[in-house]
Design a protein around this motif. Sequence first.
Motif, PDB file in Angstrom:
ATOM      1  N   LEU A  93       0.847  -1.201   0.000  1.00  0.00           N
ATOM      2  CA  LEU A  93       0.000   0.000   0.000  1.00  0.00           C
ATOM      3  C   LEU A  93       0.880   1.248   0.000  1.00  0.00           C
ATOM      4  O   LEU A  93       2.025   1.174   0.419  1.00  0.00           O
ATOM      5  N   PRO A  94       0.389   2.413  -0.417  1.00  0.00           N
ATOM      6  CA  PRO A  94      -0.932   2.664  -0.968  1.00  0.00           C
ATOM      7  C   PRO A  94      -1.162   1.922  -2.293  1.00  0.00           C
ATOM      8  O   PRO A  94      -0.216   1.551  -2.993  1.00  0.00           O
ATOM      9  N   TYR A  95      -2.454   1.726  -2.604  1.00  0.00           N
ATOM     10  CA  TYR A  95      -2.855   0.965  -3.776  1.00  0.00           C
ATOM     11  C   TYR A  95      -2.660   1.810  -5.034  1.00  0.00           C
ATOM     12  O   TYR A  95      -3.494   2.627  -5.397  1.00  0.00           O
ATOM     13  N   ASP A  96      -1.510   1.644  -5.657  1.00  0.00           N
ATOM     14  CA  ASP A  96      -1.202   2.285  -6.939  1.00  0.00           C
ATOM     15  C   ASP A  96      -0.619   1.226  -7.860  1.00  0.00           C
ATOM     16  O   ASP A  96      -0.055   0.224  -7.400  1.00  0.00           O
ATOM     17  N   ARG A  97      -0.699   1.482  -9.155  1.00  0.00           N
ATOM     18  CA  ARG A  97      -0.335   0.464 -10.147  1.00  0.00           C
ATOM     19  C   ARG A  97       1.071  -0.098  -9.934  1.00  0.00           C
ATOM     20  O   ARG A  97       1.299  -1.293 -10.070  1.00  0.00           O
ATOM     21  N   GLU A  98       2.017   0.784  -9.567  1.00  0.00           N
ATOM     22  CA  GLU A  98       3.407   0.312  -9.426  1.00  0.00           C
ATOM     23  C   GLU A  98       3.591  -0.638  -8.237  1.00  0.00           C
ATOM     24  O   GLU A  98       4.645  -1.262  -8.109  1.00  0.00           O
ATOM     25  N   ARG A  99       2.574  -0.716  -7.372  1.00  0.00           N
ATOM     26  CA  ARG A  99       2.647  -1.646  -6.240  1.00  0.00           C
ATOM     27  C   ARG A  99       1.677  -2.820  -6.425  1.00  0.00           C
ATOM     28  O   ARG A  99       1.179  -3.394  -5.471  1.00  0.00           O
ATOM     29  N   THR A 100       1.383  -3.149  -7.685  1.00  0.00           N
ATOM     30  CA  THR A 100       0.546  -4.315  -8.004  1.00  0.00           C
ATOM     31  C   THR A 100       1.221  -5.132  -9.102  1.00  0.00           C
ATOM     32  O   THR A 100       2.189  -4.667  -9.730  1.00  0.00           O
ATOM     33  N   SER A 101       0.684  -6.313  -9.374  1.00  0.00           N
ATOM     34  CA  SER A 101       1.257  -7.128 -10.455  1.00  0.00           C
ATOM     35  C   SER A 101       0.910  -6.562 -11.834  1.00  0.00           C
ATOM     36  O   SER A 101       1.383  -7.072 -12.851  1.00  0.00           O
ATOM     37  N   MET A 102       0.103  -5.493 -11.901  1.00  0.00           N
ATOM     38  CA  MET A 102      -0.170  -4.829 -13.180  1.00  0.00           C
ATOM     39  C   MET A 102       0.967  -3.897 -13.600  1.00  0.00           C
ATOM     40  O   MET A 102       0.947  -3.351 -14.705  1.00  0.00           O
ATOM     41  N   LYS A 103       1.954  -3.708 -12.734  1.00  0.00           N
ATOM     42  CA  LYS A 103       3.086  -2.828 -13.093  1.00  0.00           C
ATOM     43  C   LYS A 103       3.855  -3.381 -14.296  1.00  0.00           C
ATOM     44  O   LYS A 103       4.575  -2.653 -14.973  1.00  0.00           O
ATOM     45  N   GLU A 104       3.691  -4.677 -14.578  1.00  0.00           N
ATOM     46  CA  GLU A 104       4.382  -5.310 -15.711  1.00  0.00           C
ATOM     47  C   GLU A 104       3.712  -4.994 -17.047  1.00  0.00           C
ATOM     48  O   GLU A 104       4.206  -5.411 -18.097  1.00  0.00           O
ATOM     49  N   PHE A 105       2.580  -4.281 -17.010  1.00  0.00           N
ATOM     50  CA  PHE A 105       1.834  -3.996 -18.237  1.00  0.00           C
ATOM     51  C   PHE A 105       1.659  -2.480 -18.403  1.00  0.00           C
ATOM     52  O   PHE A 105       0.684  -1.898 -17.922  1.00  0.00           O
ATOM     53  N   PRO A 106       2.611  -1.816 -19.067  1.00  0.00           N
ATOM     54  CA  PRO A 106       2.503  -0.359 -19.276  1.00  0.00           C
ATOM     55  C   PRO A 106       1.236  -0.019 -20.062  1.00  0.00           C
ATOM     56  O   PRO A 106       0.871  -0.731 -20.999  1.00  0.00           O
ATOM     57  N   MET A 107       0.562   1.053 -19.646  1.00  0.00           N
ATOM     58  CA  MET A 107      -0.679   1.454 -20.316  1.00  0.00           C
ATOM     59  C   MET A 107      -0.406   2.008 -21.711  1.00  0.00           C
ATOM     60  O   MET A 107       0.564   2.727 -21.918  1.00  0.00           O
ATOM     61  N   CYS A 108      -1.285   1.674 -22.645  1.00  0.00           N
ATOM     62  CA  CYS A 108      -1.236   2.286 -23.975  1.00  0.00           C
ATOM     63  C   CYS A 108      -1.752   3.730 -23.858  1.00  0.00           C
ATOM     64  O   CYS A 108      -2.351   4.086 -22.836  1.00  0.00           O
ATOM     65  N   PRO A 109      -1.542   4.574 -24.872  1.00  0.00           N
ATOM     66  CA  PRO A 109      -1.983   5.978 -24.778  1.00  0.00           C
ATOM     67  C   PRO A 109      -3.472   6.129 -24.464  1.00  0.00           C
ATOM     68  O   PRO A 109      -3.866   6.999 -23.700  1.00  0.00           O
ATOM     69  N   ASP A 110      -4.322   5.268 -25.054  1.00  0.00           N
ATOM     70  CA  ASP A 110      -5.770   5.374 -24.820  1.00  0.00           C
ATOM     71  C   ASP A 110      -6.122   5.054 -23.369  1.00  0.00           C
ATOM     72  O   ASP A 110      -6.941   5.746 -22.751  1.00  0.00           O
ATOM     73  N   CYS A 111      -5.530   3.993 -22.809  1.00  0.00           N
ATOM     74  CA  CYS A 111      -5.798   3.630 -21.418  1.00  0.00           C
ATOM     75  C   CYS A 111      -5.241   4.702 -20.476  1.00  0.00           C
ATOM     76  O   CYS A 111      -5.884   5.056 -19.480  1.00  0.00           O
ATOM     77  N   ALA A 112      -4.069   5.208 -20.790  1.00  0.00           N
ATOM     78  CA  ALA A 112      -3.461   6.262 -19.959  1.00  0.00           C
ATOM     79  C   ALA A 112      -4.338   7.508 -19.934  1.00  0.00           C
ATOM     80  O   ALA A 112      -4.489   8.163 -18.900  1.00  0.00           O
TER      81      ALA A 112
END
Length: 779
Positions: A144-163
């Motif tokens: 915690l805190p719950y942010d992307r870089e502290r989850t297993s989703m950190k391995e998947f950089p967002m595309c421009p549309d998702c960002a």
Amino acid sequence: MITKKIRVYGIVQGVGFRPTVSRHAAAAGITGSVCNKGPYVEIFAQGEEKCVKDFLERLEKQPPKRAAILKINTEDVKEEEYGKFNDFQIIESEKTKGEIFVSPDIAICEECKKEMYDPKDRRYLHPFINCTCCGPRLTILDALPYDRERTSMKEFPMCPDCASEYENPATRRYDAQPVCCNDCGPEVYLIGRTERGRAAIIATRKMIHDGGIVAIKGIGGFHLCCDATNEEAVQRLRTLKNRPAKPFAVMARDVEAVKQECLVNEVQEEILDGHQKPILLLEKRKKSADSTGLCKSVAPGNPKVGIMLPYAPVQMLLFRYDDGIQMPDYLVMTSGNASGAPICRDDKEAVEELSQLCDLILSHDRKIRIRADDSVMDFYKGEPYMIRRSRGYAPLPTMVTMPWKGQVLAAGGELKNTFCIGVDGRFYLSPYVGDLEDLRTVKALQETIYRFETLLEVEPEVAACDLHPKYNSTVVAEELGLSVVKIQHHYAHILSCMAENDRKEQVIGVAFDGTGYGTDGTIWGGELLLADYHGFERMGSIEPFLQIGGDISAKEGWRIAVSLIYQQTQDKEQTMEIVKKINLCSEPECKVLLAMADRKMNAVLSTSAGRLFDAVSAILGIRTKSTFEGEASMALEFAAEAYEKEIWEIDEPADGESGPDEEKKEPEDRLIMQTGSLIKYLIEKKTEGIQAEKLAYIFHQKLADLIICGCRKIRKKTKCNCVALSGGVFQNRLLLRMVEEGLEKEHFTVLRHHLIPANDGGIALGQAAYAMQYIQEGK
């Protein structure tokens, strides 16, 4: 112009809280900021008094759908202290110490479902669609805190549309940490084959359609899946899993499909289709012999079926996809694990443990940090009655109002293991871990304890565990390098019920279950205790008997039955005659058991209520053996419930032989509930040819009477008027109702479980509560 500093505590991370606050600020016309501090969200609200008041009302009355606000602290601050705010900003998360609340995983929401099936949407058929209202939380979280870089989703950089969506306050994915799409998110694939993405899903659907078995990775682990309307497929899965009778969980296409097979009331439907989506134990509809639907071997001989709706996008795609394959409305969706092992969570475990049990393995590349098996929920008097508390509910804390301070860890029980971390008055019960007889489950327990300590930022002062010296949970606690406190099993059950109900004062504890190590070295399991957080006294029990045959006696109820009959007759010939008459076992088996009884060979004195139920089930010819824990006892309950449905009034046992107030010489240390007399009565009536279902009902009724009578005697002696009911036997809703209503007629206050399991899945809470009191007293 006023400025307020607001702190919001509860489930406020991973639920779109900051974006919602930002929208409320814009609507109310205030400036300021919102920051995720970890334990809480901190807000500065600046503006005209009426605008700030409007903002606070919106905050309280219109929180995000999945948030759970436990408290809001508000204080006035001077403008010069923090300056003038020109706009309202979401500022980067900051780390701070304090109360921590972690969101459980959340089932797919309606908006995401619509997008997933909209061919014009860029997330059309995306297996990982999510937003601020839904998706994985606990299972992907590193810290915690719950942010992307502290989850297993950190391995998947967002595309421009998702960002763009992630950064835009006007979207549903503003600050949604697992946000992704078909271009930038995780991908599904078949292990050991070339198919990925769409091709992998089509191959999986085809395999299930054709009668095959597929292992499928979801949010908290793998499931084994097959067509629940295909008898051959289900029987094959039973053979491969070596699971002849234990019910399989079923996933249905939608609510309407559930209603085709089960009776569903409004409360059940709301939970069934809510954001937690546990497995619900629902009563089967009576159907004609030629009707289609669930095949019989899904839950053989059981009037209920465990059923749930899809909660992960990939599960929805199994039912509905644009490939023309007609899928069934029901899929078996049972935990993906080898017998005794924890649910598999990665490819290595799946290949090692599941490849022999299935035809395909559909996996994905989003890592699961913490396993989370499906929660299982029954209903009692129209309310949820938890059987297994895991995905969707863990790790929401149980809150007590005792003025405790400190940090403790409780290792839980040996079966149905969960552990618990206590911080002051908050107790975080873990997701379901499993049975610790298997060393793989022990390893999973150790890993999950470490991850929880990290997430909750705790350093426990004390480790609590069961009194049994050979339990693996005890070994785990002892290896933590902490001061260890050991708590008797049934006492922990009662404390668990007290903690869930936030009861501070002394109770009479009725703890009925299968096995627990007693303070006298014997097996306990049918206990009446006088208990509070300081300690307990054993006030009574069912009549002790010899439990012969070690571990196998828990699976073969006929062994306990022979022992109980011999205890009543005190005569070998007479015992063998009764055994033959009721067709309990073969003559050689009976002789061996009687010889073991005489020599006290592989025999221990026991007051196990669970084994008593198994023995009665065998005596009445309902089940002589169990292929899974509780099978014989469940069959006994079902027989009694079936009788109750047929007729509401029964004849009293002749001459009051099983009467609750029958007096016999009791040992000096406690009162004895005369279950031996009840056994004697049942044997007599069984040999007279009385219907087994009727006798099953009488057994429940008279056992309840014995419990109530025991509580009355203890009240007379101690003046304690509150009774807590706990232990796995109280999963039996017929006995629970008879005992609860009987006690209430006697003007007792009755505590029972609700969202903490009555079985061993809840005892870690009781252990942790005792340990917390223990450190207050500086023992």
